[in-house]
Scaffold this motif. Structure first.
Motif, PDB file in Angstrom:
ATOM      1  N   ASN A  39       0.833  -1.203   0.000  1.00  0.00           N
ATOM      2  CA  ASN A  39       0.000   0.000   0.000  1.00  0.00           C
ATOM      3  C   ASN A  39       0.868   1.254   0.000  1.00  0.00           C
ATOM      4  N   LEU A  40       0.532   2.211  -0.859  1.00  0.00           N
ATOM      5  CA  LEU A  40       1.421   3.360  -1.053  1.00  0.00           C
ATOM      6  C   LEU A  40       0.642   4.578  -1.518  1.00  0.00           C
ATOM      7  N   ASP A  41       1.289   5.741  -1.444  1.00  0.00           N
ATOM      8  CA  ASP A  41       0.775   6.960  -2.050  1.00  0.00           C
ATOM      9  C   ASP A  41       1.947   7.889  -2.332  1.00  0.00           C
ATOM     10  N   VAL A  42       1.780   8.751  -3.342  1.00  0.00           N
ATOM     11  CA  VAL A  42       2.787   9.757  -3.683  1.00  0.00           C
ATOM     12  C   VAL A  42       2.086  11.079  -3.942  1.00  0.00           C
ATOM     13  N   VAL A  43       2.790  12.182  -3.649  1.00  0.00           N
ATOM     14  CA  VAL A  43       2.246  13.511  -3.901  1.00  0.00           C
ATOM     15  C   VAL A  43       3.396  14.491  -4.030  1.00  0.00           C
ATOM     16  N   GLU A  44       3.203  15.556  -4.780  1.00  0.00           N
ATOM     17  CA  GLU A  44       4.171  16.649  -4.817  1.00  0.00           C
ATOM     18  C   GLU A  44       3.722  17.723  -3.835  1.00  0.00           C
ATOM     19  N   HIS A  45       4.653  18.171  -3.010  1.00  0.00           N
ATOM     20  CA  HIS A  45       4.346  19.177  -1.996  1.00  0.00           C
ATOM     21  C   HIS A  45       5.534  20.098  -1.853  1.00  0.00           C
ATOM     22  N   GLN A  46       5.320  21.365  -2.146  1.00  0.00           N
ATOM     23  CA  GLN A  46       6.348  22.407  -2.019  1.00  0.00           C
ATOM     24  C   GLN A  46       7.654  22.008  -2.706  1.00  0.00           C
ATOM     25  N   GLY A  47       7.531  21.508  -3.921  1.00  0.00           N
ATOM     26  CA  GLY A  47       8.694  21.221  -4.755  1.00  0.00           C
ATOM     27  C   GLY A  47       9.361  19.881  -4.503  1.00  0.00           C
ATOM     28  N   ARG A  48       8.833  19.070  -3.597  1.00  0.00           N
ATOM     29  CA  ARG A  48       9.382  17.746  -3.342  1.00  0.00           C
ATOM     30  C   ARG A  48       8.305  16.684  -3.531  1.00  0.00           C
ATOM     31  N   VAL A  49       8.745  15.459  -3.840  1.00  0.00           N
ATOM     32  CA  VAL A  49       7.850  14.327  -3.939  1.00  0.00           C
ATOM     33  C   VAL A  49       7.865  13.592  -2.605  1.00  0.00           C
ATOM     34  N   PHE A  50       6.699  13.423  -2.012  1.00  0.00           N
ATOM     35  CA  PHE A  50       6.560  12.655  -0.780  1.00  0.00           C
ATOM     36  C   PHE A  50       5.942  11.308  -1.123  1.00  0.00           C
ATOM     37  N   TYR A  51       6.481  10.271  -0.483  1.00  0.00           N
ATOM     38  CA  TYR A  51       6.121   8.894  -0.814  1.00  0.00           C
ATOM     39  C   TYR A  51       5.943   8.127   0.501  1.00  0.00           C
ATOM     40  N   ALA A  52       4.774   7.517   0.672  1.00  0.00           N
ATOM     41  CA  ALA A  52       4.483   6.701   1.855  1.00  0.00           C
ATOM     42  C   ALA A  52       4.216   5.274   1.414  1.00  0.00           C
ATOM     43  N   PHE A  53       4.687   4.304   2.194  1.00  0.00           N
ATOM     44  CA  PHE A  53       4.437   2.910   1.837  1.00  0.00           C
ATOM     45  C   PHE A  53       4.329   2.050   3.093  1.00  0.00           C
ATOM     46  N   ASP A 115      -8.597 -11.749   9.111  1.00  0.00           N
ATOM     47  CA  ASP A 115      -9.778 -10.915   9.249  1.00  0.00           C
ATOM     48  C   ASP A 115      -9.469  -9.487   8.809  1.00  0.00           C
ATOM     49  N   PHE A 116     -10.526  -8.739   8.480  1.00  0.00           N
ATOM     50  CA  PHE A 116     -10.435  -7.327   8.119  1.00  0.00           C
ATOM     51  C   PHE A 116     -11.167  -6.552   9.207  1.00  0.00           C
ATOM     52  N   GLU A 117     -10.407  -5.799  10.038  1.00  0.00           N
ATOM     53  CA  GLU A 117     -10.936  -5.201  11.254  1.00  0.00           C
ATOM     54  C   GLU A 117     -10.697  -3.688  11.280  1.00  0.00           C
ATOM     55  N   PRO A 118     -11.443  -2.926  10.485  1.00  0.00           N
ATOM     56  CA  PRO A 118     -11.228  -1.471  10.454  1.00  0.00           C
ATOM     57  C   PRO A 118     -11.578  -0.806  11.773  1.00  0.00           C
ATOM     58  N   GLN A 119     -10.652   0.009  12.274  1.00  0.00           N
ATOM     59  CA  GLN A 119     -10.859   0.719  13.536  1.00  0.00           C
ATOM     60  C   GLN A 119     -11.060   2.214  13.337  1.00  0.00           C
ATOM     61  N   GLY A 120     -10.713   2.725  12.151  1.00  0.00           N
ATOM     62  CA  GLY A 120     -10.872   4.141  11.882  1.00  0.00           C
ATOM     63  C   GLY A 120      -9.677   4.707  11.147  1.00  0.00           C
ATOM     64  N   THR A 121      -9.647   6.021  11.039  1.00  0.00           N
ATOM     65  CA  THR A 121      -8.633   6.746  10.273  1.00  0.00           C
ATOM     66  C   THR A 121      -7.862   7.691  11.182  1.00  0.00           C
ATOM     67  N   MET A 122      -6.542   7.727  11.014  1.00  0.00           N
ATOM     68  CA  MET A 122      -5.696   8.672  11.735  1.00  0.00           C
ATOM     69  C   MET A 122      -5.060   9.643  10.749  1.00  0.00           C
ATOM     70  N   VAL A 123      -4.556  10.756  11.285  1.00  0.00           N
ATOM     71  CA  VAL A 123      -3.932  11.769  10.454  1.00  0.00           C
ATOM     72  C   VAL A 123      -2.702  12.324  11.156  1.00  0.00           C
ATOM     73  N   SER A 124      -1.659  12.594  10.353  1.00  0.00           N
ATOM     74  CA  SER A 124      -0.472  13.315  10.814  1.00  0.00           C
ATOM     75  C   SER A 124      -0.229  14.449   9.835  1.00  0.00           C
ATOM     76  N   ILE A 125       0.276  15.572  10.329  1.00  0.00           N
ATOM     77  CA  ILE A 125       0.411  16.773   9.502  1.00  0.00           C
ATOM     78  C   ILE A 125       1.859  17.248   9.518  1.00  0.00           C
ATOM     79  N   LEU A 126       2.395  17.515   8.323  1.00  0.00           N
ATOM     80  CA  LEU A 126       3.710  18.135   8.183  1.00  0.00           C
ATOM     81  C   LEU A 126       3.517  19.637   8.064  1.00  0.00           C
ATOM     82  N   GLU A 127       4.081  20.359   9.021  1.00  0.00           N
ATOM     83  CA  GLU A 127       3.970  21.817   9.023  1.00  0.00           C
ATOM     84  C   GLU A 127       5.227  22.396   9.642  1.00  0.00           C
ATOM     85  N   GLY A 128       5.853  23.316   8.926  1.00  0.00           N
ATOM     86  CA  GLY A 128       7.078  23.914   9.433  1.00  0.00           C
ATOM     87  C   GLY A 128       8.215  22.921   9.572  1.00  0.00           C
TER      88      GLY A 128
END
Length: 376
Positions: A39-53, A115-128
């Protein structure tokens, strides 16, 4: 099994060289990989490519799972950003770049590999330059499927009730939710489909009409597979959908060169269907029978074209892929191309069944996909 016929009356996209990203020499030591990288995602943010896996011992839920985040200026050498480890399974990393901040959403699941046991969604924020500690965005079993800025507004499409895919008896009532936000934290919206659908993505045609694809794995009264949908500009929450017996797992839908495209998993059987048309079986028996057959067939990750008029999907090409494969994300790469990030068992290895691939090694690759110019 031979690939489906391709409409050669229209110019076809082309694929560039496939480059392995993870594991890779350009990865920092802090983002170490286990055998399964998927599982992965990529995005461009402020001139850089961020990649999560996601990395884990295998495809299945594990308390050893980690989500790594890295960034790069050239998509070759990566710098470590952060990691998440919660002694339970973590999946569906989804970026959103909005007003100078980069949000990373991810789903928290269980640790039972059966089993597939969804508990919810979390978020982290890159700032500064600093990532925040992950916090709960939702604890109502929400699985975030796509987060992106669409028509100038942060958009999230996901689903709740995902545990019903594998645990329900009779027709499920999974809710596909389309939500918007002004700040990336407070989301509101509505349910656009209820039934057996879960993973959902959509894009807009030039006319403003919405075209989407829903994975209908859990099935409904009309069958199993996928739903191909549209909604007119005057009422974008009113989705009209048609059944497709094929199951385009992990759908990524986007507009390019005047067409709506889909990247999703392809079943390597004669007709590619998930729904085998067994009218002698009740809903639960059919789900188990179809799933068992599907797990034991080979797969590809493929590019398809979606027709919003006919609500049909046409095969275009296969990405180099085998075994356990297909969870794609894309980055714009000039006016005519996108860079596709995707995972797979060894693309040059044996043609494993999907279940065989899930127990083995999978790597993540990058490949440029170039579309015919609209001026041609």
């Amino acid at each position: 099994c031979a690939a489906p016929a391709v409409d050669t009356a229209q110019p076809l996209p082309t694929l560039g060289e496939q480059v392995q990203v993870t594991p890779g020499h350009g990865m920092p030591a802090e983002a170490a990989s286990m055998p399964s990288n998927n599982n992965l995602d990529v995005v461009e943010h402020q001139g850089r490519v961020f990649y999560a896996f996601r990395t884990a011992p295998d495809h299945f839920a594990s308390a050893e799972t980690r989500l790594h985040v890295v960034s790069s200026s050239d998509q070759r050498t990566w710098e470590y950003e952060t990691s998440f480890f919660m002694e339970t399974d973590l999946r569906e990393p989804r970026f959103l770049s909005w007003e100078g901040r980069l949000f990373l959403y991810f789903a928290v699941l269980g640790e039972n590999p059966a089993d597939f046991e969804p508990q919810g969604t979390m978020v982290s924020i890159l700032e500064g330059g600093t990532w925040s500690q992950a916090s709960w965005l939702s604890q109502d079993s929400l699985i975030p499927w796509r987060t992106r800025v669409m028509q100038g507004q942060p958009t999230l499409i996901g689903y709740t009730g995902g545990d019903a895919i594998y645990d329900s008896e009779g027709l499920p009532a999974i809710e596909v939710k389309w939500m918007t936000s002004t700040d990336g934290l407070d989301w509101s919206g509505s349910t656009v489909w209820t039934g057996g659908g879960s993973e959902t993505d959509f894009a807009f045609e030039a006319s403003g009409r919405l075209v989407g694809v829903i994975r209908n794995e859990a099935g409904d009264a009309e069958g199993f597979g996928s739903l191909v949908c549209r909604a007119e500009p005057q009422d974008l929450r009113d989705w009209e959908c048609a059944h497709d017996p094929r199951k385009y797992d992990s759908p990524l839908v986007f507009e390019h060169s005047g067409s709506i495209w889909l990247i999703g998993r392809r079943n390597l059987t004669e007709d590619g269907a998930f729904d085998l048309g067994r009218e002698d079986l009740d809903h639960d028996e059919a789900f188990l029978t179809y799933s068992f057959a599907y797990w034991n067939e080979a797969k590809r990750c493929s590019l398809w074209r979606v027709d919003g008029d006919t609500l049909t999907v046409d095969f275009v090409l296969d990405l180099p892929s085998r075994g356990d494969t297909c969870f794609a994300s894309i980055l714009p790469a000039g006016s005519d191309s996108v860079d596709v990030y995707n995972y797979s068992s060894d693309p040059e290895g044996p043609d494993l069944s999907w279940i065989e691939g899930q127990g083995g090694e999978t790597n993540i690759y990058r490949q440029r996909l170039t579309f015919p110019s609209l001026e041609q």
